[in-house]
Design an enzyme around this catalytic site. Sequence first.
Site, mmCIF file in Angstrom:
data_model
loop_
_atom_site.group_PDB
_atom_site.id
_atom_site.type_symbol
_atom_site.label_atom_id
_atom_site.label_comp_id
_atom_site.label_asym_id
_atom_site.label_seq_id
_atom_site.Cartn_x
_atom_site.Cartn_y
_atom_site.Cartn_z
ATOM 1 N N HIS A 167 -1.943 10.323 -0.620
ATOM 2 C CA HIS A 167 -2.016 9.107 -1.426
ATOM 3 C C HIS A 167 -1.878 9.392 -2.918
ATOM 4 C CE1 HIS A 167 -3.629 6.836 2.000
ATOM 5 N NE2 HIS A 167 -3.525 5.750 1.277
ATOM 6 N N LYS B 252 -7.246 -0.413 11.563
ATOM 7 C CA LYS B 252 -6.675 -0.940 10.311
ATOM 8 C C LYS B 252 -5.439 -0.109 9.953
ATOM 9 C CE LYS B 252 -6.115 -1.351 5.681
ATOM 10 N NZ LYS B 252 -5.286 -0.500 4.801
ATOM 11 N N ASP C 188 4.259 -13.885 12.259
ATOM 12 C CA ASP C 188 2.913 -14.287 11.852
ATOM 13 C C ASP C 188 1.975 -13.092 11.988
ATOM 14 O OD1 ASP C 188 0.323 -15.312 11.798
ATOM 15 O OD2 ASP C 188 0.859 -17.155 12.851
ATOM 16 N N GLU D 140 0.823 -1.223 0.000
ATOM 17 C CA GLU D 140 0.000 0.000 0.000
ATOM 18 C C GLU D 140 0.858 1.274 0.000
ATOM 19 O OE1 GLU D 140 -3.049 0.056 3.045
ATOM 20 O OE2 GLU D 140 -3.554 2.142 2.599
HETATM 21 P P1 NAD Z 1 9.077 -22.796 17.093
HETATM 22 O O1 NAD Z 1 8.457 -23.954 17.743
HETATM 23 O O2 NAD Z 1 9.529 -22.935 15.678
HETATM 24 O O3 NAD Z 1 10.356 -22.291 17.936
HETATM 25 C C1 NAD Z 1 10.303 -21.954 19.263
HETATM 26 C C2 NAD Z 1 11.326 -22.769 20.032
HETATM 27 O O4 NAD Z 1 12.631 -22.250 19.855
HETATM 28 C C3 NAD Z 1 11.100 -22.730 21.521
HETATM 29 O O5 NAD Z 1 10.102 -23.627 21.881
HETATM 30 C C4 NAD Z 1 12.482 -23.072 22.076
HETATM 31 O O6 NAD Z 1 12.620 -24.467 22.227
HETATM 32 C C5 NAD Z 1 13.440 -22.627 20.973
HETATM 33 N N1 NAD Z 1 14.291 -21.471 21.356
HETATM 34 C C6 NAD Z 1 15.586 -21.287 21.030
HETATM 35 N N2 NAD Z 1 16.048 -20.139 21.485
HETATM 36 C C7 NAD Z 1 15.028 -19.531 22.121
HETATM 37 C C8 NAD Z 1 14.894 -18.275 22.804
HETATM 38 N N3 NAD Z 1 15.912 -17.423 22.914
HETATM 39 N N4 NAD Z 1 13.692 -17.954 23.312
HETATM 40 C C9 NAD Z 1 12.648 -18.796 23.188
HETATM 41 N N5 NAD Z 1 12.734 -20.011 22.576
HETATM 42 C C10 NAD Z 1 13.916 -20.362 22.040
HETATM 43 O O7 NAD Z 1 8.138 -21.519 17.092
HETATM 44 P P2 NAD Z 1 7.052 -20.964 18.083
HETATM 45 O O8 NAD Z 1 7.481 -19.590 18.439
HETATM 46 O O9 NAD Z 1 6.717 -21.920 19.171
HETATM 47 O O10 NAD Z 1 5.794 -20.875 17.114
HETATM 48 C C11 NAD Z 1 5.663 -19.865 16.150
HETATM 49 C C12 NAD Z 1 4.981 -20.427 14.907
HETATM 50 O O11 NAD Z 1 3.724 -21.015 15.238
HETATM 51 C C13 NAD Z 1 4.677 -19.374 13.893
HETATM 52 O O12 NAD Z 1 5.148 -19.839 12.639
HETATM 53 C C14 NAD Z 1 3.146 -19.333 13.842
HETATM 54 O O13 NAD Z 1 2.702 -18.997 12.564
HETATM 55 C C15 NAD Z 1 2.775 -20.720 14.231
HETATM 56 N N6 NAD Z 1 1.435 -20.963 14.801
HETATM 57 C C16 NAD Z 1 0.616 -19.946 15.225
HETATM 58 C C17 NAD Z 1 -0.616 -20.239 15.799
HETATM 59 C C18 NAD Z 1 -1.478 -19.090 16.295
HETATM 60 O O14 NAD Z 1 -1.062 -17.954 16.274
HETATM 61 N N7 NAD Z 1 -2.697 -19.346 16.769
HETATM 62 C C19 NAD Z 1 -1.004 -21.556 15.970
HETATM 63 C C20 NAD Z 1 -0.151 -22.565 15.540
HETATM 64 C C21 NAD Z 1 1.076 -22.271 14.977
#
Ligand code: NAD
Length: 423
Positions: free
Chosen positions: A378, A264, A280, A79
């Site tokens: 715009h 928005k 996300d 946009e």
């Molecule tokens: P992930 O599981 O890929 O990674 C997170 C992991 O990284 C942690 O569990 C930990 O083990 C590790 N880690 C390493 N260094 C870390 C640090 N410094 N701090 C914290 N953890 C560290 O990702 P996630 O963050 O658990 O999930 C994010 C993904 O889930 C996104 O891609 C999202 O789109 C997706 N998702 C979103 C939803 C929702 O929003 N409702 C639902 C399902 C999945």
Amino acid sequence: MLSKEFKTKGPSARLDEIASAANLTPEEKALFAQYGSLDSAVANRMIENVFSTYALPLGIATHFTINGRERLIPMVLEEPSVVAGASFAAKLAQPNGFTASSTEPVMIGQVQMVGIPDLKKAQDAIQANKARLTEKANAKDPMLVSRGGGVNDIQTRMLKTGRGDMLIVHLHVNCQDAMGANAVNTMCEAISPDLEALTGGQARLRILTNLAIHRTATATAIWTKDALAESTKNTLTGEQVVNAILDAYEFAKNDPFRACTNNKGIMNGIDAVVIATGNDWRAMEAGAHAFAVKNGQYTSLTTYSKTPEGHLKGEITIPVAVGLVGGATRTHPLAKICLKIMDVKSARDLGEVLASVGLAQNFAAMRALSTEGISRGHLKLHAKNIAVMVGAQGDDIDRIAAQMAQEKNVNAARAKELLEKKA
Ligand code: NAD
């Protein structure tokens, strides 16, 4: 940080400046120079049925000072006017810029329990076994725990529904630098058999909520009367602009139809940074809009007030479910470098940048809407888009857009006329 001429340079000269300001390595810089630098092997690992990639513009918002530090803000979006609006708002807030803070990065996981014979007894049993449940959940993510994260509370809520009373168990998880969805979902699943045994019910849904009320960032900024008057080339006084923005804010505060568009506009800026960092944006969107209705009526995510000196003070608080690890933040090659350009060191820091950008974006729209109207800003890029829409190519795009902008008559019929005139 960037030169005065930055705006007028071409994309490749701008990249040179950003690379030097953010200390990018030659390899990092080269990735930005390739359009669509997400190669198909990487893309193929990210989602299913990949057959190509789809590029969007990556711009940079300038003039941001957040907690005393200058920041360059990469933004990915389609946009026009958003990058310019954010930069203009940040410039008007100089020299103090934005003051931002954040809570601990605590997400909530939910376990839905149904068919419980005695809800009160079930709640007591869960509370009595909190330590054991916490230990079991934490055992699922030693990496997170080793970084200071993990479960820090377990709470329960009774829910009356058309299919009977339910017990909703909330697992509060400090996610440190991860957004945490996968981590939290896994923990919810891990403790479900124990919750069933403790309550005599059945565990159904086990998933985090995007309404991250315990993971928020707040930003404030003051726009002085002088800066506001200048922004209208002194066609209005600072006091007039402050009052006009306060009227606009009352509209958004009290009317969900206006609040929706107001928010928005906030998300125009926030999403663009969320996407640039591989986070996300649907999670951010869902969280922000649900947060906007937390008191029962959908309202503005920003608030505005007059300082004792008569300046304009803006403030925003939003849930910030974003990370520096996990999801696409590490797999997308440009996401990591965008974090480097912003000089973001923690997920909380990123949340604070997002809140500042959201406030800036909202202020830019409020100022424009309550003074000269939104169309003027715009106009130029919009005119180019319209010219392209009717089939203009090359130099014709600029010629037709400039003519329509000058006439203040930007529409497809006029663009077609101007295109045919030349032909
Ligand atoms: P992930 O599981 O890929 O990674 C997170 C992991 O990284 C942690 O569990 C930990 O083990 C590790 N880690 C390493 N260094 C870390 C640090 N410094 N701090 C914290 N953890 C560290 O990702 P996630 O963050 O658990 O999930 C994010 C993904 O889930 C996104 O891609 C999202 O789109 C997706 N998702 C979103 C939803 C929702 O929003 N409702 C639902 C399902 C999945």
